[in-house]
Design a protein around this motif. Structure first.
Motif, PDB file in Angstrom:
ATOM      1  N   TRP A  80       0.841  -1.202   0.000  1.00 23.76           N
ATOM      2  CA  TRP A  80       0.000   0.000   0.000  1.00 23.76           C
ATOM      3  C   TRP A  80       0.880   1.259   0.000  1.00 23.76           C
ATOM      4  O   TRP A  80       0.564   2.260  -0.623  1.00 23.76           O
ATOM      5  CB  TRP A  80      -0.919  -0.043   1.234  1.00 23.76           C
ATOM      6  CG  TRP A  80      -1.814   1.127   1.335  1.00 23.76           C
ATOM      7  CD1 TRP A  80      -3.004   1.305   0.680  1.00 23.76           C
ATOM      8  CD2 TRP A  80      -1.614   2.300   2.108  1.00 23.76           C
ATOM      9  NE1 TRP A  80      -3.540   2.520   1.008  1.00 23.76           N
ATOM     10  CE2 TRP A  80      -2.709   3.155   1.873  1.00 23.76           C
ATOM     11  CE3 TRP A  80      -0.590   2.721   2.975  1.00 23.76           C
ATOM     12  CZ2 TRP A  80      -2.829   4.393   2.484  1.00 23.76           C
ATOM     13  CZ3 TRP A  80      -0.702   3.962   3.573  1.00 23.76           C
ATOM     14  CH2 TRP A  80      -1.812   4.772   3.330  1.00 23.76           C
ATOM     15  N   THR A  81       2.000   1.187   0.689  1.00 22.05           N
ATOM     16  CA  THR A  81       2.912   2.334   0.741  1.00 22.05           C
ATOM     17  C   THR A  81       3.584   2.516  -0.620  1.00 22.05           C
ATOM     18  O   THR A  81       4.090   1.556  -1.190  1.00 22.05           O
ATOM     19  CB  THR A  81       3.994   2.086   1.813  1.00 22.05           C
ATOM     20  OG1 THR A  81       3.337   1.810   3.052  1.00 22.05           O
ATOM     21  CG2 THR A  81       4.923   3.270   1.973  1.00 22.05           C
ATOM     22  N   PRO A  82       3.617   3.752  -1.163  1.00 26.81           N
ATOM     23  CA  PRO A  82       4.230   3.960  -2.479  1.00 26.81           C
ATOM     24  C   PRO A  82       5.720   3.580  -2.479  1.00 26.81           C
ATOM     25  O   PRO A  82       6.396   3.683  -1.454  1.00 26.81           O
ATOM     26  CB  PRO A  82       4.059   5.470  -2.729  1.00 26.81           C
ATOM     27  CG  PRO A  82       3.004   5.912  -1.788  1.00 26.81           C
ATOM     28  CD  PRO A  82       3.054   4.989  -0.606  1.00 26.81           C
ATOM     29  N   LEU A  98      12.629  -5.100  -2.275  1.00 25.82           N
ATOM     30  CA  LEU A  98      11.261  -5.425  -1.837  1.00 25.82           C
ATOM     31  C   LEU A  98      10.253  -5.001  -2.903  1.00 25.82           C
ATOM     32  O   LEU A  98       9.345  -5.760  -3.266  1.00 25.82           O
ATOM     33  CB  LEU A  98      10.963  -4.741  -0.495  1.00 25.82           C
ATOM     34  CG  LEU A  98       9.581  -5.007   0.090  1.00 25.82           C
ATOM     35  CD1 LEU A  98       9.383  -6.505   0.370  1.00 25.82           C
ATOM     36  CD2 LEU A  98       9.357  -4.218   1.376  1.00 25.82           C
ATOM     37  N   ASN A  99      10.419  -3.777  -3.417  1.00 26.33           N
ATOM     38  CA  ASN A  99       9.483  -3.289  -4.448  1.00 26.33           C
ATOM     39  C   ASN A  99       9.468  -4.216  -5.664  1.00 26.33           C
ATOM     40  O   ASN A  99       8.399  -4.549  -6.197  1.00 26.33           O
ATOM     41  CB  ASN A  99       9.870  -1.873  -4.896  1.00 26.33           C
ATOM     42  CG  ASN A  99       9.541  -0.830  -3.840  1.00 26.33           C
ATOM     43  OD1 ASN A  99       8.618  -1.018  -3.042  1.00 26.33           O
ATOM     44  ND2 ASN A  99      10.282   0.274  -3.835  1.00 26.33           N
ATOM     45  N   HIS A 144       1.432   7.831  -9.467  1.00 28.65           N
ATOM     46  CA  HIS A 144       1.611   7.586 -10.900  1.00 28.65           C
ATOM     47  C   HIS A 144       3.062   7.885 -11.297  1.00 28.65           C
ATOM     48  O   HIS A 144       3.731   7.092 -11.968  1.00 28.65           O
ATOM     49  CB  HIS A 144       0.625   8.467 -11.678  1.00 28.65           C
ATOM     50  CG  HIS A 144       0.770   8.362 -13.164  1.00 28.65           C
ATOM     51  ND1 HIS A 144       1.300   9.379 -13.925  1.00 28.65           N
ATOM     52  CD2 HIS A 144       0.484   7.361 -14.029  1.00 28.65           C
ATOM     53  CE1 HIS A 144       1.320   9.007 -15.193  1.00 28.65           C
ATOM     54  NE2 HIS A 144       0.824   7.804 -15.289  1.00 28.65           N
ATOM     55  N   ARG A 145       3.558   9.050 -10.862  1.00 30.60           N
ATOM     56  CA  ARG A 145       4.927   9.461 -11.208  1.00 30.60           C
ATOM     57  C   ARG A 145       5.936   8.418 -10.704  1.00 30.60           C
ATOM     58  O   ARG A 145       6.817   7.978 -11.439  1.00 30.60           O
ATOM     59  CB  ARG A 145       5.204  10.836 -10.588  1.00 30.60           C
ATOM     60  CG  ARG A 145       6.542  11.456 -10.976  1.00 30.60           C
ATOM     61  CD  ARG A 145       6.727  12.842 -10.355  1.00 30.60           C
ATOM     62  NE  ARG A 145       6.182  12.986  -9.011  1.00 30.60           N
ATOM     63  CZ  ARG A 145       6.746  12.510  -7.905  1.00 30.60           C
ATOM     64  NH1 ARG A 145       7.882  11.874  -7.973  1.00 30.60           N
ATOM     65  NH2 ARG A 145       6.176  12.686  -6.725  1.00 30.60           N
ATOM     66  N   GLN A 146       5.756   7.993  -9.462  1.00 34.88           N
ATOM     67  CA  GLN A 146       6.685   7.008  -8.888  1.00 34.88           C
ATOM     68  C   GLN A 146       6.643   5.681  -9.646  1.00 34.88           C
ATOM     69  O   GLN A 146       7.674   5.055  -9.880  1.00 34.88           O
ATOM     70  CB  GLN A 146       6.334   6.753  -7.422  1.00 34.88           C
ATOM     71  CG  GLN A 146       6.578   7.934  -6.514  1.00 34.88           C
ATOM     72  CD  GLN A 146       6.364   7.563  -5.049  1.00 34.88           C
ATOM     73  OE1 GLN A 146       6.491   6.407  -4.675  1.00 34.88           O
ATOM     74  NE2 GLN A 146       6.046   8.546  -4.235  1.00 34.88           N
ATOM     75  N   GLN A 147       5.448   5.254 -10.010  1.00 35.63           N
ATOM     76  CA  GLN A 147       5.325   3.948 -10.688  1.00 35.63           C
ATOM     77  C   GLN A 147       5.876   4.019 -12.108  1.00 35.63           C
ATOM     78  O   GLN A 147       6.536   3.085 -12.571  1.00 35.63           O
ATOM     79  CB  GLN A 147       3.849   3.499 -10.716  1.00 35.63           C
ATOM     80  CG  GLN A 147       3.247   3.216  -9.351  1.00 35.63           C
ATOM     81  CD  GLN A 147       3.785   1.945  -8.701  1.00 35.63           C
ATOM     82  OE1 GLN A 147       4.719   1.311  -9.208  1.00 35.63           O
ATOM     83  NE2 GLN A 147       3.222   1.573  -7.566  1.00 35.63           N
TER      84      GLN A 147
END
Ligand SMILES: Cc1cc2nc3c(=O)[nH]c(=O)nc-3n(C[C@H](O)[C@H](O)[C@H](O)COP(=O)(O)OP(=O)(O)OC[C@H]3O[C@@H](n4cnc5c(N)ncnc54)[C@H](O)[C@@H]3O)c2cc1C
Length: 427
Positions: A80-82, A98-99, A144-147
């Motif tokens: 849930w955390t970005p 982890l990501n 969105h930017r992070q993904q």
């Protein structure tokens, strides 16, 4: 509404009878013992059995009795955390590891469903994270930017596109994640159990671990009618543990759900025509999706026990009306709740129980992909003894002395939010 009344849980009512997994009787042995029959324990059991390991799993009640049989069914990627926040918390290298491991969580879930022919209403058309306000849309922009920076197949949808995609005018925009999808969660659990048993795992329901200890011969787990000896122990009971004093290692947070009667075919057309699952950006979060028969399943943070039940039920009715006014008169035919194990930093925990023993918990509301992935990692750990099998370092169990207070805050906060919504006539 009770936590244990299977008749009221839509998933229990629509899951065919499970495989036979008789209670453990007498003294048994295995190379690996797994405690807990949810996503984590059953994924571990399946992956161990596929490696030819000698494994036994014991489940206190029935498969999916915990969060795995009560959840919304959103198979999301990551936590849930970005991702950028995770990298800040853990450091760039550990955070990225982890990501990366959890970004492919839905791939693992849907590949197991396909490989073992698990009939669980699997739909992989993504999920929609919906902006409940202009500020919520700002949060989605950031996500969105992070993904996008990490190469994820996500799309930011404006207000009109979101209305077209959901059939609702209630949202300011949405973030669509194409990696994700929906399942009937309890049917997935039972499919994992069947696949594990077919692959050679020995499974026992209605067999609570009463306690465990370690001596020179390995682990010994006491059960009501016998015992289980094993070299390695995987403890996967998350928020439903009946023995370990984990209560202070996480905050138990209730999440409630209601399911309407099936929406008449003539009304279904424009409502989530691609079958995405949805949740929103509100602090007191809510979710909705349709099941295979066209029931709208609506959920939110809150504990509907006792006198609080009618407040949350009224909230659910208003929520249905605010999202889909045309469905306002549908009956709420099912209602159930489940406990989420929320850690203070919203990261899962892998805790060493002692030599050759681990406990995995604390998915903080995002457990289908992570539970399946961590179960697979636990299987690798049990085969090799290497802690690096996990994409997260083993942690010391950090006791959160404020957990009982936080639990009460979640309960009262959600109650107040649902009550205030009633007074204002909103959601
Ligand atoms: C209402 C709700 C909605 C959610 N929605 C989503 C969602 O849409 N998407 C998502 O990814 N995640 C969601 N989650 C989170 C997810 O369901 C959990 O993280 C996940 O189910 C945890 O799986 P688990 O196998 O670790 O634990 P659980 O599924 O809780 O399983 C633990 C099992 O251990 C058993 N057990 C306990 N004590 C003992 C004992 N002494 N001996 C033997 N067995 C024992 C219990 O009976 C239980 O069956 C939701 C959770 C809830 C509660």
């Amino acid at each position: 509404m009770t936590e244990n009344d299977a008749m009221l849980n839509l998933w229990s009512a629509t899951t065919p009878p499970s495989i036979q997994a008789p209670p453990l009787e007498g003294d048994a042995t295995a190379d690996v013992a797994v405690i807990g029959g949810g996503f984590t324990g059953l994924s571990a059991a399946l992956h161990l059995a596929l490696e030819g390991a000698d494994i036994r799993l014991i489940e206190a009640r029935s498969f999916g009795h915990g969060g795995s049989g009560r959840n919304v069914g959103l198979v999301n990627a990551g936590l849930w955390t970005p991702p950028a926040e995770i990298e800040t918390m853990l450091g760039a290298e550990a955070g990225t590891r982890l990501n990366d491991a959890l970004a492919v969580g839905p791939d693992l879930v849907f590949s197991l469903i396909e490989r073992f022919h698990i009939a669980c209403e699997a739909t992989r058309n993504g999920t929609l994270h919906l902006a409940h306000s202009a500020r919520g849309f700002g949060d989605l922009r950031n996500r969105h930017r992070q993904q996008i920076q990490r190469g994820a197949p996500v799309t930011l949808l404006g207000r009109a596109q979101t209305a077209e995609r959901t059939g609702s005018e209630a949202f300011h925009g949405a973030l669509h994640d194409a990696r994700a999808g929906t399942i009937q969660p309890l049917a997935y659990v039972h499919g994992l159990a069947r696949a594990a048993a077919d692959s050679g795992a020995r499974l026992h329901t209605h067999t609570p671990a009463l306690g465990w200890s370690r001596d020179a011969g390995g682990w010994r787990i006491e059960t009501p009618a016998g015992s289980l000896r094993a070299k390695r122990l995987i403890h996967a009971t998350n928020a439903y543990d009946t023995v370990l004093p984990q209560a202070r290692a996480f905050t138990p947070v209730f999440y409630l759900q209601f399911a309407t009667s099936p929406v008449p075919e003539a009304q279904r057309g424009r409502l989530l025509p691609r079958g995405e699952g949805c949740w929103d950006t509100a602090t007191v979060m809510s979710s909705f999706r349709f099941d295979r028969t066209g029931r709208l399943v609506i959920g939110g943070v809150g504990n509907p026990a006792g006198w609080r039940s009618s407040t949350h039920r009224h909230w659910a009715r208003r929520k249905v009306r605010s999202i889909y006014p045309a469905l306002a008169d549908l009956d709420l035919e099912f209602g159930w709740r489940g406990r989420i194990a929320m850690t203070d930093d919203h990261l899962p925990r892998i805790v060493a129980l002692g030599e050759d023993g681990i406990s995995i918990f604390g998915y903080s509301g995002r457990g289908i992909g992570p539970g399946t992935v961590f179960g697979k990692c636990a299987a690798q750990w049990a085969m090799t003894g290497a802690p690096e099998s996990f994409p997260l370092p083993l942690s010391r169990t950090r006791s959160d002395i404020m957990a009982p207070v936080k639990a009460a805050c979640y309960d009262l906060g959600s109650l107040a939010a649902h009550l205030v919504g009633a007074r204002l006539g909103g959601s």
